[in-house]
Motif scaffolding. Sequence first.
Motif, mmCIF file in Angstrom:
data_model
loop_
_atom_site.group_PDB
_atom_site.id
_atom_site.type_symbol
_atom_site.label_atom_id
_atom_site.label_comp_id
_atom_site.label_asym_id
_atom_site.label_seq_id
_atom_site.Cartn_x
_atom_site.Cartn_y
_atom_site.Cartn_z
ATOM 1 N N GLU A 1 40.756 -13.767 20.720
ATOM 2 C CA GLU A 1 41.940 -13.548 19.955
ATOM 3 C C GLU A 1 40.486 -12.865 18.764
ATOM 4 N N THR A 2 39.654 -13.832 18.695
ATOM 5 C CA THR A 2 38.536 -13.272 17.312
ATOM 6 C C THR A 2 38.245 -11.670 17.036
ATOM 7 N N PHE A 3 38.297 -10.888 18.692
ATOM 8 C CA PHE A 3 37.987 -8.988 18.418
ATOM 9 C C PHE A 3 39.204 -9.243 17.563
ATOM 10 N N LYS A 4 40.776 -9.244 18.240
ATOM 11 C CA LYS A 4 42.047 -9.017 17.666
ATOM 12 C C LYS A 4 41.683 -8.867 16.058
ATOM 13 N N SER A 5 40.908 -9.966 15.471
ATOM 14 C CA SER A 5 40.941 -10.149 14.082
ATOM 15 C C SER A 5 39.962 -9.259 13.289
ATOM 16 N N ILE A 6 38.650 -8.426 14.629
ATOM 17 C CA ILE A 6 37.457 -7.782 13.637
ATOM 18 C C ILE A 6 37.685 -6.404 13.671
ATOM 19 N N LEU A 7 38.583 -6.152 15.013
ATOM 20 C CA LEU A 7 39.397 -5.065 15.161
ATOM 21 C C LEU A 7 40.033 -4.591 13.536
ATOM 22 N N ALA A 8 40.799 -5.730 13.054
ATOM 23 C CA ALA A 8 41.741 -5.501 12.090
ATOM 24 C C ALA A 8 40.743 -5.155 10.682
ATOM 25 N N MET A 9 39.858 -5.603 10.408
ATOM 26 C CA MET A 9 38.727 -5.988 9.761
ATOM 27 C C MET A 9 37.839 -4.620 9.694
ATOM 28 N N ARG A 10 37.618 -3.959 11.111
ATOM 29 C CA ARG A 10 37.164 -2.975 10.634
ATOM 30 C C ARG A 10 38.079 -1.853 10.420
ATOM 31 N N LYS A 11 39.005 -1.602 10.653
ATOM 32 C CA LYS A 11 40.173 -1.297 10.082
ATOM 33 C C LYS A 11 39.585 -1.145 8.539
ATOM 34 N N ILE A 12 39.824 -1.628 7.870
ATOM 35 C CA ILE A 12 39.996 -2.516 5.937
ATOM 36 C C ILE A 12 38.438 -1.295 5.982
ATOM 37 N N MET A 13 37.573 -2.363 6.935
ATOM 38 C CA MET A 13 36.312 -1.174 5.891
ATOM 39 C C MET A 13 36.220 -0.151 6.815
ATOM 40 N N LYS A 14 36.384 0.430 7.123
ATOM 41 C CA LYS A 14 36.131 2.244 6.657
ATOM 42 C C LYS A 14 37.801 2.492 6.010
ATOM 43 N N GLU A 15 38.766 2.074 5.681
ATOM 44 C CA GLU A 15 39.305 2.479 4.178
ATOM 45 C C GLU A 15 38.491 2.151 3.010
ATOM 46 N N LYS A 16 37.948 1.148 2.595
ATOM 47 C CA LYS A 16 37.322 0.906 1.940
ATOM 48 C C LYS A 16 36.243 1.667 1.794
ATOM 49 N N GLY A 17 35.589 2.690 2.454
ATOM 50 C CA GLY A 17 34.730 3.338 2.526
ATOM 51 C C GLY A 17 32.962 3.212 2.797
ATOM 52 N N TYR A 18 33.135 2.225 3.903
ATOM 53 C CA TYR A 18 32.327 1.088 4.176
ATOM 54 C C TYR A 18 31.683 2.346 5.808
ATOM 55 N N LYS A 19 30.455 2.006 5.771
ATOM 56 C CA LYS A 19 29.958 2.353 7.137
ATOM 57 C C LYS A 19 29.637 1.128 8.227
ATOM 58 N N VAL A 20 29.378 1.516 8.882
ATOM 59 C CA VAL A 20 29.798 0.372 10.450
ATOM 60 C C VAL A 20 27.436 1.006 10.520
ATOM 61 N N LEU A 21 26.889 -0.391 10.784
ATOM 62 C CA LEU A 21 25.526 -0.355 10.983
ATOM 63 C C LEU A 21 25.610 -0.940 12.596
ATOM 64 N N TYR A 22 26.256 -1.768 12.819
ATOM 65 C CA TYR A 22 26.363 -2.400 13.915
ATOM 66 C C TYR A 22 27.225 -3.020 14.396
ATOM 67 N N PRO A 23 27.982 -3.249 15.553
ATOM 68 C CA PRO A 23 27.082 -2.736 17.310
ATOM 69 C C PRO A 23 27.456 -0.963 17.057
ATOM 70 N N CYS A 24 28.743 -0.970 16.484
ATOM 71 C CA CYS A 24 28.987 1.196 16.569
ATOM 72 C C CYS A 24 28.414 1.730 16.063
ATOM 73 N N SER A 25 28.392 2.807 16.514
ATOM 74 C CA SER A 25 27.788 4.393 15.815
ATOM 75 C C SER A 25 28.733 4.852 14.627
ATOM 76 N N SER A 26 29.819 4.771 14.773
ATOM 77 C CA SER A 26 30.403 5.172 13.650
ATOM 78 C C SER A 26 31.820 4.508 13.638
ATOM 79 N N LEU A 27 32.780 4.670 12.103
ATOM 80 C CA LEU A 27 34.274 4.118 12.346
ATOM 81 C C LEU A 27 34.155 5.285 12.490
ATOM 82 N N ASP A 28 34.062 6.786 12.234
ATOM 83 C CA ASP A 28 34.996 7.435 12.475
ATOM 84 C C ASP A 28 35.852 7.397 14.082
ATOM 85 N N LEU A 29 35.369 6.636 14.991
ATOM 86 C CA LEU A 29 35.247 6.957 16.272
ATOM 87 C C LEU A 29 36.586 5.406 17.102
ATOM 88 N N GLY A 30 37.080 5.224 17.079
ATOM 89 C CA GLY A 30 37.895 3.813 18.383
ATOM 90 C C GLY A 30 36.972 3.398 18.904
#
Length: 332
Positions: free
Chosen positions: A155-184
């Motif tokens: 359940e928390t993972f669903k919220s994290i995925l939604a937050m991940r999308k928001i961070m991408k829209e705001k122009g943030y880059k992911v440092l961990y655990p993904c290598s890129s926000l351009d990839l799902g």
Amino acid sequence: VLSPQMVSAYALFYIPTNYPKLFFLMNQLPIEVRKTIKACDFIDVGTGPGTYLLSFLDFVEKKLIIGQRVFGVDQSSLMLEQAEKITNGLFPDLKKSIRFQKNRKELSSELGDEKNKKMLFFGHSLNEMGVSEAEKWVDDCDPHFVSFIEPGTPETFKSILAMRKIMKEKGYKVLYPCSSLDLGCPMNGTEDWCHQVLKVTHDPWVERLCQLVSKNRRVMPMIGHIYSKESQKSVSPEGVQKGTLIRVLKETKFSFQWQICLNLDEGSKRNLNHSLINVDVLKKYYSKKDQKTLKKVSVGEVVFLNKVKEVSAQNWQVEVVDFKNWVKKIPS
């Protein structure tokens, strides 16, 4: 949060058991990024008894730079009283740099026009406040770094995925655990979920508390993410793949079998998702001592792999590579 006694009991159990999670998360970042975070103003949203605020002060080695501040925010007055009491007792020299507030409005008046970079930290609070409220915190604080440590549940993972999308829209880059926000995320839309599993050994008195309340705190699932306004420079040598350990499958006579999440097509959007690869970490490359270390590796660790043989597109034989720019500090 109904009485000082209950808050104290909560603090006694959850501070020492949750404390190592922040260290685990920071250990997955390059040394230069850790140095930058250590100089940030730290805003702990939903600080409770100050668990991650205390851990951050330990992470910076109990030394704040001039003008650096640490904020604990929580709606519960009892939790804030407990956090202030413990923090002032353990770090009396830092008392003037540590502030406690009840809400975002109080915090905004404290932040003022300071130019320090800020790290906005959610410690088991996104799952309580929800994604829309967390987004408001990001908008109001305008942090350089945003980090989450949340329960390791589907359940928390669903919220994290939604937050991940928001961070991408705001122009943030992911440092961990993904290598890129351009990839799902390859687990999005499946029954599986991406999380980390922290393995720890506690002092005997903590182990006794765990026995009394019948809670296993030696193996702790969690979901940790870190975002930044700046992208992370790649330091991987040519031919070495950087990935995140997703699952420990099994150990055989010849290898450790892991599942790794990789970006196999760096710089290209042709690969729409990260890839899950099963790898055999060949024992013949390691001493008995190093093999014992590999046995203790935690799900969620950032690893660097040298592909020895491609058995199939989704199955490799590999060697785990270590190098000096990614030295890890393990807390006692």
